[in-house]
Design a protein around this motif. Sequence first.
Motif, mmCIF file in Angstrom:
data_model
loop_
_atom_site.group_PDB
_atom_site.id
_atom_site.type_symbol
_atom_site.label_atom_id
_atom_site.label_comp_id
_atom_site.label_asym_id
_atom_site.label_seq_id
_atom_site.Cartn_x
_atom_site.Cartn_y
_atom_site.Cartn_z
ATOM 1 N N HIS A 128 1.357 3.694 2.080
ATOM 2 C CA HIS A 128 2.132 3.962 3.293
ATOM 3 C C HIS A 128 3.430 3.159 3.296
ATOM 4 O O HIS A 128 4.493 3.656 3.657
ATOM 5 C CB HIS A 128 1.317 3.609 4.542
ATOM 6 C CG HIS A 128 0.158 4.515 4.794
ATOM 7 N ND1 HIS A 128 -1.048 4.403 4.115
ATOM 8 C CD2 HIS A 128 0.005 5.562 5.664
ATOM 9 C CE1 HIS A 128 -1.874 5.329 4.558
ATOM 10 N NE2 HIS A 128 -1.266 6.047 5.492
ATOM 11 N N ARG A 170 -4.816 2.519 12.748
ATOM 12 C CA ARG A 170 -5.152 3.936 12.922
ATOM 13 C C ARG A 170 -5.728 4.211 14.315
ATOM 14 O O ARG A 170 -5.439 5.247 14.920
ATOM 15 C CB ARG A 170 -6.145 4.372 11.849
ATOM 16 C CG ARG A 170 -5.526 4.482 10.457
ATOM 17 C CD ARG A 170 -6.582 4.911 9.438
ATOM 18 N NE ARG A 170 -6.006 5.087 8.122
ATOM 19 C CZ ARG A 170 -5.340 6.165 7.719
ATOM 20 N NH1 ARG A 170 -5.173 7.173 8.548
ATOM 21 N NH2 ARG A 170 -4.841 6.234 6.502
ATOM 22 N N SER A 176 -6.000 -1.677 8.554
ATOM 23 C CA SER A 176 -5.916 -0.214 8.503
ATOM 24 C C SER A 176 -6.691 0.420 9.647
ATOM 25 O O SER A 176 -6.205 1.348 10.316
ATOM 26 C CB SER A 176 -6.453 0.299 7.167
ATOM 27 O OG SER A 176 -5.674 -0.179 6.092
ATOM 28 N N ASN A 220 0.834 -1.197 0.000
ATOM 29 C CA ASN A 220 0.000 0.000 0.000
ATOM 30 C C ASN A 220 0.874 1.254 0.000
ATOM 31 O O ASN A 220 2.096 1.195 0.155
ATOM 32 C CB ASN A 220 -1.012 -0.016 1.150
ATOM 33 C CG ASN A 220 -0.376 0.252 2.511
ATOM 34 O OD1 ASN A 220 0.840 0.212 2.683
ATOM 35 N ND2 ASN A 220 -1.210 0.523 3.502
ATOM 36 N N PRO A 222 -0.642 2.592 8.993
ATOM 37 C CA PRO A 222 -0.955 1.264 8.448
ATOM 38 C C PRO A 222 -0.083 0.917 7.241
ATOM 39 O O PRO A 222 -0.426 1.206 6.098
ATOM 40 C CB PRO A 222 -2.431 1.395 8.046
ATOM 41 C CG PRO A 222 -2.597 2.845 7.707
ATOM 42 C CD PRO A 222 -1.650 3.602 8.598
#
Length: 531
Positions: free
Chosen positions: A266, A435, A431, A264, A441
């Motif tokens: 991040h 968070r 995720s 992802n 995440p």
Amino acid sequence: MDYGILEKAVFEWKQGLGVASIEFVERSYVSTLGSTKRVPLRLTPKDVTEVISIVEIAGKHKVPLYPISTGNNWGYGSKSPVIDGCVVVDLSKMDKVLAFDAQTGIVTLEPGVTQRKLNAYLQKKGCSFLIPVTGAGPDCSLIGNALERGYGITPYADHFAAVMSLEAVLPDGTLYTSMLDGFGGGDVNNLFKWGVGPYVDGIFSQGNFGIVTKMTIALAPIPERMEAFFFSVKRDDKLELAVEKVRKVLREVGTVTGSINLMNKHRVLSMSEAYPWDAIGEDGLIPDAVLQKMMRRNQVMDWTGVGAIYGNKRVVAAVKKEIKKILSPVASRLVFLTPGKVSFLAHLLGAIPVVRDAHIMNTVATLKKTMDLFAGEPSEIALPLAYWKSGEKPKEGDPMDPDRDGCGLIWYSPLIPMRPDVTREFVEMASRICRAHKIEPLITLTSVSDRCWDSTVPILFDKRNQAEIGRAHACYEELLDAGRKLGFVPYRLGIQSMGLLADESVQPKLLRKLKNAIDPDNIIAPGRYGL
């Protein structure tokens, strides 16, 4: 630990090992987990005869031992035992390559042989085989990683599957070798994984039935051509389609690829630039607006896929066509690169003063290290992740050591069915929970087959901050609990959660019976994987 009994054992160990092999630690071992374990003593044997002596004396006095190869399994416990009071048996000085067959690519190693050491050995011999590299870095034990069922991204991605045979010292001091070896098949024992009769080698993987002192593994040959592919998925709502297409690639051309990663935004950004401490929101996380700027600056999309093709030129060319066709409906950008192309680009940009210090240089440097990993060359490409939120990075050229440098890292590594809807369910769960605990995440999905992902989610935190340590462990525990309810179970555990496997509803009775029969006094690594 009864220190009177330990003193008697130490007296006998000194006679057999010498003072140089005994270190009185008597302190708490620190790891990236943000917790400590008390260790009274560390023993450092030089060969299998010393390991046998250590185990025999420990058994006589009922002193628990905890063997480590190099202890560099950062994020899972490192050098720390599962329970307090164990004497650590550090096998890092047993670092010989005992045999290598250049015809079959079979190599026999001791536990202290790292990716870096095997690479140096093969280069000196002029042998064309790939190192079974991992993101843990060049100074991690090959045997330790295989025993934890680690995996990589080169053709032999499943590292325990590449284990052909092993030798182990049992809790009574006797030496285990396979029945095929005892039957007279010493040579073929190193060429055929399953041997003859019941397959016993497997109990030493993620187990505590003995101390592995030697292992033979198969190495993949360096192919005529290696070409990596990178593809971007522009929008998160295309994740399900990306899962379908990755599965199709693995089914149709998977025999000439290693693992395929989906990361992802991040996770990719954590490899691209420093953590933006000066722009953190009130919730303790990177605001979406800042995240979007970072994405534009690094040309990162919501999901990034990475894989590689191995073979001769004709095979690679044909597979490229298939991958292009399969990924075209989902990939907004698809690039194929060879190590030579990336090296040339790095050299070219480095020679141009205008761009020498530009942001693109960092991107190209990261890309080059990634290509090294695909090419089976030990690399620290993934290790800077541990330093993204904490720790003091070593000087340029010095090896990274997240334990030594104060990094906070816990790995959550569940297995996920490779189904689009289930993958989405996992990503949303991970995720949301991260968070909620003010943890960024960072999610990677790595194919272990065309049926299953292993996801690696690094929980990064500042070990100097007790509140952050608490949030990190609470995050891990909630991920583990929520994941289990949805069927997402880790393929490996850190020392902080191995006790969960001791539950009678989880642990097969056969395992407990075997442990009681082989190690009735619980000498070897008590508590490891619940045993």
